[in-house]
Design a protein around this motif. Structure first.
Motif, short mmCIF file in Angstrom:
data_model
loop_
_atom_site.label_atom_id
_atom_site.label_comp_id
_atom_site.label_asym_id
_atom_site.label_seq_id
_atom_site.Cartn_x
_atom_site.Cartn_y
_atom_site.Cartn_z
N ALA A 1 0.83 -1.21 0.00
CA ALA A 1 0.00 0.00 0.00
C ALA A 1 0.86 1.26 0.00
O ALA A 1 1.97 1.27 0.53
N VAL A 2 0.33 2.30 -0.59
CA VAL A 2 0.97 3.62 -0.52
C VAL A 2 0.43 4.29 0.74
O VAL A 2 -0.79 4.32 0.95
N ILE A 3 1.32 4.81 1.59
CA ILE A 3 0.87 5.46 2.82
C ILE A 3 0.73 6.96 2.58
O ILE A 3 1.67 7.60 2.08
N LEU A 4 -0.43 7.49 2.91
CA LEU A 4 -0.67 8.91 2.71
C LEU A 4 -1.13 9.54 4.02
O LEU A 4 -2.18 9.18 4.55
N ASP A 5 -0.28 10.44 4.57
CA ASP A 5 -0.62 11.14 5.81
C ASP A 5 -1.33 12.44 5.45
O ASP A 5 -0.76 13.30 4.78
N THR A 6 -2.59 12.56 5.90
CA THR A 6 -3.40 13.72 5.49
C THR A 6 -3.40 14.84 6.52
O THR A 6 -4.13 15.81 6.35
#
Ligand code: DC
Length: 226
Positions: free
Chosen positions: A194-199
């Motif tokens: 998975a690509v981790i995306l911190d929002t």
């Protein structure tokens, strides 16, 4: 094409997934709403965790239906549409508690895979990329720090006229995170691919743009020969 997006409560999944699905013309599958609907329906029948052994039998009799209408999930109980009642804090708590039960997960996984077969879907939840759609070509783990997530939930409740104390909310989210991460079946995990995306520091539009770019890149990669 399945876009599988997982992450903890308050990471912004629902908002951005709804927008992403709309922009791409995909179906938006909110699996948290499905867990909430089961919790609501089981509570209607007076179900408690102590009656765990009866969960399977009760689930098979629930007049609960999940259908796709105009690109969105519609949940009905005895033919009546469920909506706002599923967002109540009590149901939030029961959804997390009951989502630990194996019959509940098996029941909903079957529905989710059936709905996922509809075609192009943005599926959002806790175990989309790890358990329900492990072969999804696009997998994202959407996250944000606890303070941001608690503040977002507080604003969301406020809009609905529910006043919740910030520290209570923060404690509840922390507790729910732990429960979702530590349950034995299908816990919240980051899929290895998975690509981790911190929002935490991102606006909604920026998150949607990042996701759209990722989908475009993946689609291009998949079209390349070899
Ligand atoms: O995303 P949400 O807050 O609406 O989800 C409510 C609860 O449902 C969450 O605490 C855990 C459970 N859930 C789950 O176990 N698996 C999913 N795929 C989605 C939600």
């Amino acid at each position: 094409m399945i876009i599988a997006i997982d992450g903890p409560a308050g990471a912004g999944k629902s908002t951005v997934c709804r927008l992403l699905a709309r922009e791409l013309g995909y179906v938006y599958l909110d699996t948290g709403a499905m867990y909430r609907a089961v919790a609501w329906a089981l509570r209607q029948g007076g179900f408690t965790l102590e009656q765990e052994s009866r969960a399977g039998e009760m689930l098979s009799k629930l007049p609960l239906r999940f259908v796709l209408e105009d690109g969105a999930l519609v949940i009905t109980y005895e033919g009546r549409r469920l909506g706002e009642e599923l967002r109540h804090p009590d149901i939030t708590r029961y959804a997390s508690l009951f989502s630990r039960l194996q019959p509940v997960r098996a029941f909903l996984m079957e529905w989710q895979r059936r709905l996922g077969a509809a075609g192009d879907v943005v599926a959002e939840g806790r175990d989309m990329s790890t358990v329900v759609f492990p072969d999804a070509p696009v997998k994202v783990f959407l996250t944000a720090n606890l303070a941001t997530r608690a503040a977002r939930r507080q604003a969301e409740y406020l809009q609905k006229g529910i006043t919740m104390d910030y520290s209570t909310l923060e404690a509840q989210i922390r507790e729910r995170d732990e429960a979702d991460r530590e349950r034995p079946i299908a816990p919240l995990r980051t899929a290895p691919d998975a690509v981790i995306l911190d929002t935490s520091a991102l606006e909604i539009a920026e998150v949607v743009r990042e996701l759209r770019d990722l989908v475009a890149r993946k689609s291009k990669d998949n079209d390349l020969p070899g």
